[in-house]
Design a protein around this motif. Sequence first.
Motif, PDB file in Angstrom:
ATOM      1  N   MET A 164     -11.476  15.509   1.682  1.00  0.00           N
ATOM      2  CA  MET A 164     -10.901  16.102   0.394  1.00  0.00           C
ATOM      3  C   MET A 164      -9.989  15.111  -0.506  1.00  0.00           C
ATOM      4  SD  MET A 164      -8.903  18.953   2.256  1.00  0.00           S
ATOM      5  CE  MET A 164      -9.610  20.108   3.576  1.00  0.00           C
ATOM      6  N   ASN A 165     -10.136  15.239  -1.682  1.00  0.00           N
ATOM      7  CA  ASN A 165      -9.536  14.399  -2.731  1.00  0.00           C
ATOM      8  C   ASN A 165      -8.641  15.343  -3.278  1.00  0.00           C
ATOM      9  OD1 ASN A 165     -11.051  11.923  -2.237  1.00  0.00           O
ATOM     10  ND2 ASN A 165     -12.573  12.897  -3.239  1.00  0.00           N
ATOM     11  N   PRO A 166      -7.439  15.735  -3.082  1.00  0.00           N
ATOM     12  CA  PRO A 166      -6.459  16.607  -3.563  1.00  0.00           C
ATOM     13  C   PRO A 166      -5.503  15.981  -4.716  1.00  0.00           C
ATOM     14  CG  PRO A 166      -5.673  16.017  -1.461  1.00  0.00           C
ATOM     15  CD  PRO A 166      -7.060  15.318  -1.534  1.00  0.00           C
ATOM     16  N   VAL A 167      -5.579  14.527  -4.771  1.00  0.00           N
ATOM     17  CA  VAL A 167      -4.597  14.222  -5.858  1.00  0.00           C
ATOM     18  C   VAL A 167      -4.717  14.619  -7.339  1.00  0.00           C
ATOM     19  CG1 VAL A 167      -3.710  12.226  -6.771  1.00  0.00           C
ATOM     20  CG2 VAL A 167      -4.542  12.284  -4.512  1.00  0.00           C
ATOM     21  N   GLY A 168      -3.683  15.341  -7.758  1.00  0.00           N
ATOM     22  CA  GLY A 168      -3.825  15.748  -9.063  1.00  0.00           C
ATOM     23  C   GLY A 168      -4.098  17.409  -9.224  1.00  0.00           C
ATOM     24  N   ALA A 193       0.874  15.028  -5.581  1.00  0.00           N
ATOM     25  CA  ALA A 193       1.014  13.772  -6.159  1.00  0.00           C
ATOM     26  C   ALA A 193       0.526  12.390  -5.355  1.00  0.00           C
ATOM     27  CB  ALA A 193       2.707  13.512  -6.574  1.00  0.00           C
ATOM     28  N   LEU A 194       0.629  12.645  -4.046  1.00  0.00           N
ATOM     29  CA  LEU A 194       0.092  11.680  -3.026  1.00  0.00           C
ATOM     30  C   LEU A 194      -0.469  12.165  -1.904  1.00  0.00           C
ATOM     31  CD1 LEU A 194       2.274  11.125  -0.670  1.00  0.00           C
ATOM     32  CD2 LEU A 194       3.577  10.353  -2.649  1.00  0.00           C
ATOM     33  N   VAL A 195      -1.110  11.410  -1.181  1.00  0.00           N
ATOM     34  CA  VAL A 195      -1.644  11.857   0.260  1.00  0.00           C
ATOM     35  C   VAL A 195      -1.453  10.797   1.309  1.00  0.00           C
ATOM     36  CG1 VAL A 195      -3.910  12.482   1.386  1.00  0.00           C
ATOM     37  CG2 VAL A 195      -3.537  13.012  -1.006  1.00  0.00           C
ATOM     38  N   THR A 196      -0.904  11.405   2.239  1.00  0.00           N
ATOM     39  CA  THR A 196      -0.522  10.280   3.191  1.00  0.00           C
ATOM     40  C   THR A 196      -1.693  10.590   4.545  1.00  0.00           C
ATOM     41  OG1 THR A 196       0.590  12.141   4.314  1.00  0.00           O
ATOM     42  CG2 THR A 196       1.836  10.664   2.907  1.00  0.00           C
ATOM     43  N   GLN A 197      -2.408  11.584   4.622  1.00  0.00           N
ATOM     44  CA  GLN A 197      -3.336  11.470   5.609  1.00  0.00           C
ATOM     45  C   GLN A 197      -4.423  12.483   4.962  1.00  0.00           C
ATOM     46  OE1 GLN A 197      -3.107  13.663   9.362  1.00  0.00           O
ATOM     47  NE2 GLN A 197      -3.553  11.796  10.142  1.00  0.00           N
ATOM     48  N   ASP A 198      -5.743  11.742   5.000  1.00  0.00           N
ATOM     49  CA  ASP A 198      -6.958  12.579   4.422  1.00  0.00           C
ATOM     50  C   ASP A 198      -7.234  14.036   5.245  1.00  0.00           C
ATOM     51  OD1 ASP A 198      -7.430  10.745   2.046  1.00  0.00           O
ATOM     52  OD2 ASP A 198      -8.639   9.510   3.743  1.00  0.00           O
ATOM     53  N   GLY A 199      -7.559  14.806   4.473  1.00  0.00           N
ATOM     54  CA  GLY A 199      -8.298  16.019   4.959  1.00  0.00           C
ATOM     55  C   GLY A 199      -9.703  16.179   5.060  1.00  0.00           C
ATOM     56  N   HIS A 209      -6.035  19.644   7.851  1.00  0.00           N
ATOM     57  CA  HIS A 209      -5.528  19.742   6.738  1.00  0.00           C
ATOM     58  C   HIS A 209      -5.089  18.110   6.225  1.00  0.00           C
ATOM     59  CE1 HIS A 209      -5.095  23.783   8.167  1.00  0.00           C
ATOM     60  NE2 HIS A 209      -4.621  24.237   6.922  1.00  0.00           N
ATOM     61  N   ALA A 210      -5.003  18.069   4.979  1.00  0.00           N
ATOM     62  CA  ALA A 210      -4.561  16.923   4.220  1.00  0.00           C
ATOM     63  C   ALA A 210      -2.841  16.737   4.164  1.00  0.00           C
ATOM     64  CB  ALA A 210      -5.113  16.785   2.942  1.00  0.00           C
ATOM     65  N   LEU A 211      -2.374  15.714   4.739  1.00  0.00           N
ATOM     66  CA  LEU A 211      -0.913  15.770   4.517  1.00  0.00           C
ATOM     67  C   LEU A 211      -0.400  15.148   3.107  1.00  0.00           C
ATOM     68  CD1 LEU A 211      -0.290  14.144   8.107  1.00  0.00           C
ATOM     69  CD2 LEU A 211      -0.428  16.411   7.319  1.00  0.00           C
ATOM     70  N   VAL A 212       0.112  15.823   2.319  1.00  0.00           N
ATOM     71  CA  VAL A 212       0.157  15.462   0.936  1.00  0.00           C
ATOM     72  C   VAL A 212       1.817  15.720   0.456  1.00  0.00           C
ATOM     73  CG1 VAL A 212      -2.007  16.415   0.333  1.00  0.00           C
ATOM     74  CG2 VAL A 212       0.002  18.054   0.461  1.00  0.00           C
ATOM     75  N   GLY A 213       1.942  15.005  -0.552  1.00  0.00           N
ATOM     76  CA  GLY A 213       3.394  15.103  -1.293  1.00  0.00           C
ATOM     77  C   GLY A 213       3.209  15.976  -2.527  1.00  0.00           C
ATOM     78  N   VAL A 214       4.090  16.945  -2.868  1.00  0.00           N
ATOM     79  CA  VAL A 214       4.138  17.614  -3.930  1.00  0.00           C
ATOM     80  C   VAL A 214       5.117  17.355  -4.864  1.00  0.00           C
ATOM     81  CG1 VAL A 214       4.117  20.028  -4.744  1.00  0.00           C
ATOM     82  CG2 VAL A 214       3.056  19.625  -2.745  1.00  0.00           C
ATOM     83  N   ALA A 215       4.652  17.338  -6.053  1.00  0.00           N
ATOM     84  CA  ALA A 215       5.436  16.838  -7.378  1.00  0.00           C
ATOM     85  C   ALA A 215       6.492  17.874  -7.637  1.00  0.00           C
ATOM     86  CB  ALA A 215       4.687  16.627  -8.575  1.00  0.00           C
ATOM     87  N   VAL A 216       7.842  17.504  -7.698  1.00  0.00           N
ATOM     88  CA  VAL A 216       8.779  18.862  -8.058  1.00  0.00           C
ATOM     89  C   VAL A 216       9.592  18.162  -9.388  1.00  0.00           C
ATOM     90  CG1 VAL A 216       8.930  19.590  -5.753  1.00  0.00           C
ATOM     91  CG2 VAL A 216      10.254  17.573  -6.415  1.00  0.00           C
ATOM     92  N   GLU A 217      10.222  19.033 -10.099  1.00  0.00           N
ATOM     93  CA  GLU A 217      11.211  18.800 -11.223  1.00  0.00           C
ATOM     94  C   GLU A 217      12.358  17.741 -10.587  1.00  0.00           C
ATOM     95  OE1 GLU A 217      12.290  22.186 -13.267  1.00  0.00           O
ATOM     96  OE2 GLU A 217      10.172  22.640 -13.829  1.00  0.00           O
ATOM     97  N   SER A 218      12.652  16.954 -11.219  1.00  0.00           N
ATOM     98  CA  SER A 218      13.758  16.063 -10.875  1.00  0.00           C
ATOM     99  C   SER A 218      15.141  16.749 -11.238  1.00  0.00           C
ATOM    100  CB  SER A 218      13.535  14.531 -11.724  1.00  0.00           C
ATOM    101  OG  SER A 218      13.656  14.718 -13.016  1.00  0.00           O
TER     102      SER A 218
END
Length: 220
Positions: A164-168, A193-199, A209-218
């Motif tokens: 998987m290429n889930p970034v963006g 926003a980022l992937v720590t482990q590919d899915g 499952h891909a381990l990801v970081g999701v963008a949130v409002e600051s």
Amino acid sequence: LFCPGTCTHLICQQTYSRTQSEKGSPCVFSTAAQQRSTGDECGPEDPHDEPKHPLSDCALEHKAIKLEEQVRDLTERYRKALADSENVRRRTQKFVEDAKLFGIQSFCRDLVEVADILEKTAESAAEEAEPSNPNPTLKKIYEGLFLIEAKLQSVFAKHGLQKMNPVGGKYDPYDHEIVCHVPAEGMQPGTIALVTQDGYKLHGRTIRHALVGVAVESQE
């Protein structure tokens, strides 16, 4: 003792009885013949003259209706049994096809972990094999690791295993697992926003499952 008078009287009485019997016989025979003659003149009864029984017709009609209902019921049962048999056949066929496609699912899960190790090793070799480092052996190791990784991904794709290429993209709980949140700098909140482990997916089915970081409002 012999009594002539008594004998004479008995003989006369027997003679009279015989005479009366002979006179009555023709009458009896005549009556029987007359009855037979009367029966012959009447003849057998005509079967067409027998009265019809409407109750018999009603019973036959009722029986015919009941048989028609039984035929409809059996036909409906047959159709349902045929439909159930077809559904079982389709499910069995689908089960066999899935077994062919996903029979290597457990093997693929183990194999993608080897791909993770190979990818990290290739990244480490790439950092060491910089133009400032003139070590040709390290450069060859990096090139070899890069070729192995490319070949491994090609083999994965051949058997329906894709990274998987889930970034963006949007977060999907069926494909991704959130491990952290990052500030949404130039990205819409809720996107990855980022992937720590590919899915990985096997024939469209997520096997890891891909381990990801999701963008949130600051928060200011």
